[in-house]
Design a protein around this motif. Structure first.
Motif: not given
Length: 115
Positions: A11-12, A16-23, A62-70, A114-115
């Motif tokens: 599910s992760c 993602g939101s509309a402003s998220a980066k593409n995976l 932890n690097a943010g993969i959950e916030e991305m969309v595909m 990572a940031s």
């Protein structure tokens, strides 16, 4: 239990939101492999391999993969990848999980995000 665990972990990748980066497709498939193989290695008492894929999976999360969309195309390829893994025998799963270990070692997603 295994299906519930995989469904929760997968599910992760779909949230993602509309402003998220593409995976990217290779990262999505690699992350799915890490998830599958974490379970596979645990079930087969393969602790070293399990630690490698488990640590990489955590680092990717932890690097943010959950916030991305595909994309739809990536989602379709992910479905095919899941079917391939689920229909594989133990020897084939070991081979697929060797690719997950390679992804864990070579992925630059964690450093790039990572940031």
């Amino acid at each position: 239990m295994k299906k519930i665990l995989l469904a929760g972990l997968m599910s992760c990748l779909f949230m993602g939101s509309a402003s998220a980066k593409n995976l990217e497709t290779d990262v999505a498939l690699g992350m799915a492999s890490l998830m599958f193989c974490t379970t596979f290695y645990s079930e087969n008492d393969m602790q070293i391999e399990g630690a490698i894929v488990g640590q990489s999976m955590t680092a990717h999360r932890n690097a943010g993969i959950e916030e991305m969309v595909m994309s739809k195309a990536t989602s379709d390829l992910l479905d095919e990848h899941m079917l391939k893994y689920n229909s594989a025998n133990k020897e084939q799963k070991i081979n697929l999980c060797e690719h997950a270990i390679k992804f864990a070692r070579e992925s630059d997603f964690v450093e790039a995000n990572a940031s």
